[in-house]
Design a protein around this motif. Structure first.
Motif, PDB file in Angstrom:
ATOM      1  N   HIS A 166      -3.501   6.891  -1.607  1.00 14.73           N
ATOM      2  CA  HIS A 166      -2.683   7.022  -2.809  1.00 14.73           C
ATOM      3  C   HIS A 166      -1.816   8.275  -2.808  1.00 14.73           C
ATOM      4  O   HIS A 166      -2.303   9.373  -2.491  1.00 14.73           O
ATOM      5  CB  HIS A 166      -3.578   7.057  -4.050  1.00 14.73           C
ATOM      6  N   LEU A 173       1.393   6.306 -15.871  1.00 13.63           N
ATOM      7  CA  LEU A 173       2.379   5.728 -14.965  1.00 13.63           C
ATOM      8  C   LEU A 173       3.702   6.493 -14.982  1.00 13.63           C
ATOM      9  O   LEU A 173       4.297   6.734 -13.926  1.00 13.63           O
ATOM     10  CB  LEU A 173       2.611   4.258 -15.328  1.00 13.63           C
ATOM     11  N   CYS A 209       4.211   1.217   0.161  1.00 13.91           N
ATOM     12  CA  CYS A 209       4.612   0.429  -1.004  1.00 13.91           C
ATOM     13  C   CYS A 209       5.869   1.005  -1.646  1.00 13.91           C
ATOM     14  O   CYS A 209       6.095   2.219  -1.630  1.00 13.91           O
ATOM     15  CB  CYS A 209       3.517   0.456  -2.072  1.00 13.91           C
ATOM     16  N   ILE A 211       7.960   1.366  -5.421  1.00 11.45           N
ATOM     17  CA  ILE A 211       7.547   1.651  -6.791  1.00 11.45           C
ATOM     18  C   ILE A 211       7.876   0.482  -7.703  1.00 11.45           C
ATOM     19  O   ILE A 211       7.054   0.048  -8.506  1.00 11.45           O
ATOM     20  CB  ILE A 211       8.243   2.932  -7.309  1.00 11.45           C
ATOM     21  N   ALA A 250       4.959  -4.489  -3.308  1.00 14.72           N
ATOM     22  CA  ALA A 250       3.496  -4.450  -3.370  1.00 14.72           C
ATOM     23  C   ALA A 250       2.897  -5.842  -3.501  1.00 14.72           C
ATOM     24  O   ALA A 250       1.780  -6.085  -3.039  1.00 14.72           O
ATOM     25  CB  ALA A 250       3.056  -3.574  -4.543  1.00 14.72           C
ATOM     26  N   ASP A 251       3.626  -6.782  -4.118  1.00 12.19           N
ATOM     27  CA  ASP A 251       3.021  -8.086  -4.380  1.00 12.19           C
ATOM     28  C   ASP A 251       2.749  -8.888  -3.114  1.00 12.19           C
ATOM     29  O   ASP A 251       1.900  -9.788  -3.106  1.00 12.19           O
ATOM     30  CB  ASP A 251       3.866  -8.904  -5.367  1.00 12.19           C
ATOM     31  N   ALA A 267      -0.135   3.547  -1.241  1.00 12.37           N
ATOM     32  CA  ALA A 267       0.175   3.110  -2.596  1.00 12.37           C
ATOM     33  C   ALA A 267       0.767   4.268  -3.379  1.00 12.37           C
ATOM     34  O   ALA A 267       0.398   5.427  -3.173  1.00 12.37           O
ATOM     35  CB  ALA A 267      -1.084   2.588  -3.292  1.00 12.37           C
ATOM     36  N   TYR A 269       0.760   4.666  -6.868  1.00 13.55           N
ATOM     37  CA  TYR A 269       0.048   5.093  -8.071  1.00 13.55           C
ATOM     38  C   TYR A 269      -1.295   4.378  -8.160  1.00 13.55           C
ATOM     39  O   TYR A 269      -1.574   3.431  -7.411  1.00 13.55           O
ATOM     40  CB  TYR A 269       0.891   4.890  -9.330  1.00 13.55           C
ATOM     41  N   ASP A 271      -3.212   2.224 -10.137  1.00 12.75           N
ATOM     42  CA  ASP A 271      -3.541   0.804 -10.241  1.00 12.75           C
ATOM     43  C   ASP A 271      -2.901  -0.028  -9.139  1.00 12.75           C
ATOM     44  O   ASP A 271      -3.426  -1.091  -8.789  1.00 12.75           O
ATOM     45  CB  ASP A 271      -3.123   0.264 -11.610  1.00 12.75           C
ATOM     46  N   GLN A 272      -1.802   0.434  -8.592  1.00 14.43           N
ATOM     47  CA  GLN A 272      -1.174  -0.296  -7.496  1.00 14.43           C
ATOM     48  C   GLN A 272      -2.131  -0.405  -6.309  1.00 14.43           C
ATOM     49  O   GLN A 272      -2.207  -1.435  -5.643  1.00 14.43           O
ATOM     50  CB  GLN A 272       0.114   0.403  -7.060  1.00 14.43           C
TER      51      GLN A 272
END
Length: 335
Positions: A166, A173, A209, A211, A250-251, A267, A269, A271-272
């Motif tokens: 991370h 956020l 990732c 943002i 990210a998806d 990642a 952040y 939760d990502q």
């Protein structure tokens, strides 16, 4: 005691949570003693209570120093700080438990700094209890960084078929996006590369990732954050010979990493990165703080106050965190 077995220190975490129970259940597995010497820092009477809750048969050896430990399967060696009152209620936020959790970790860091132990494996603490106990930190990671004087560190999570590191963690956020800067992204890419190379991966494949949705899609989403904050860091790391690519949406990136396209995902952040790991299973997730002068691994779940005291908490994550602490330990291991 065999001198070439690493001493792995398990901190008890919040005494009102499931930490004591999962420690007792984990140390009932003789496998943990084959390649290492487990040592708990906590309260002996809390471990004894947890042993009764889980209907265990282990003995608890209350000691005051590492030298007093016997490291014998069937007996839990516990450096007993004796901080928890008999009246502590299981499953409730407690300032006493929050303060004690801090002191257990502080003691472990001191032992590690003095080369008395080889790695730290942490049971969960409760952030509200920690704050009520007078220690204003977001969590374990920040305590470790502060007490070791470490400025450049990152949280890495692992689960079957997936590793995530991370750029930002415990902040809102909007604050996280403001904190993402090329220098920080570049440092985390370096930490990922160094950590996996130490773990035996010669040329780690690092994916970064974005943002925004679709990683910004060339400015269609967001305000150019990928171009401003991420791409310069990737380009700099590439020039330095690091095998890094991105930014990716990210998806789809976590799916690709899970099937083996990459060795680790950077990642942006909390939760990502946490979401995909926890979907794969809380019982198998492990939290590793990288960049510290001390090896530290942890369960990737909380204090679970709702089931504390029932004896049903799953110790699998703690056992996996412990195994990874052994693997990362600097001492020679017995195979």
């Amino acid at each position: 005691m065999s001198d070439n077995k690493p001493i792995i220190c398990i901190t008890m975490g919040d005494a009102a949570g499931v930490g004591p129970e999962i420690i007792v259940k984990a140390l009932a597995d003789s496998e943990l003693y084959q390649n290492s010497n487990p040592l708990v820092i906590g309260d002996a009477k809390v471990l004894e209570r947890a042993n009764k809750i889980v209907k265990g048969e282990l003995k608890v050896n209350a000691i005051s120093s590492v030298e007093e430990a016997g490291f014998s399967y069937g007996t839990i060696d516990c450096i007993d700080l004796d901080l928890i009152p008999e009246s502590l209620e299981i499953g409730k936020v407690s300032p006493e438990a929050g303060h004690a959790a801090f002191k257990y970790l502080e003691k472990a860091i001191d032992l590690a700094n003095n080369k008395k132990i080889d790695a730290i494996c942490t049971a969960p603490l409760n952030k509200e209890a920690l704050h009520k106990g007078g220690h204003i930190y977001p969590g374990h990671t920040e305590i470790l960084a502060d007490l070791t004087g470490t400025e450049d560190f990152a949280m890495m999570l692992t689960a079957p078929n997936l590793r995530v590191i991370h750029v930002t963690t415990h902040m809102g956020l909007i604050d996280a996006i403001n904190k993402i800067e090329p220098e920080r992204v570049h440092k985390v890419i370096h930490l990922a590369d160094e950590t996996l190379k130490r773990a035996g991966i010669e040329n780690p494949r690092i994916a970064v990732c974005g943002i925004n949705p679709h990683a910004g899609e060339n400015g269609l989403f967001g305000y150019g954050e990928e171009e401003e904050k991420i791409i310069p860091a990737i380009e700099k790391a590439e020039k330095e010979g690091i095998n890094v690519t991105g930014p990716y949406p990210a998806d789809t990136l976590f799916f690709r990493a899970g099937r083996g396209d990459f060795d680790i995902v950077v990642a942006m952040y909390h939760d990502q990165g946490h979401g995909p790991i926890k979907v794969l299973g809380l019982e198998s997730g492990v939290n590793i703080t990288v960049g510290l002068p001390i090896i530290r691994t942890s369960v990737d779940h909380g204090t679970a106050f709702d089931i504390a005291g029932t004896g049903i908490a799953d110790e699998a994550s703690l056992k996996e965190a412990y195994r990874q602490a052994v693997e990362l330990s600097p001492r020679k291991r017995i195979n």
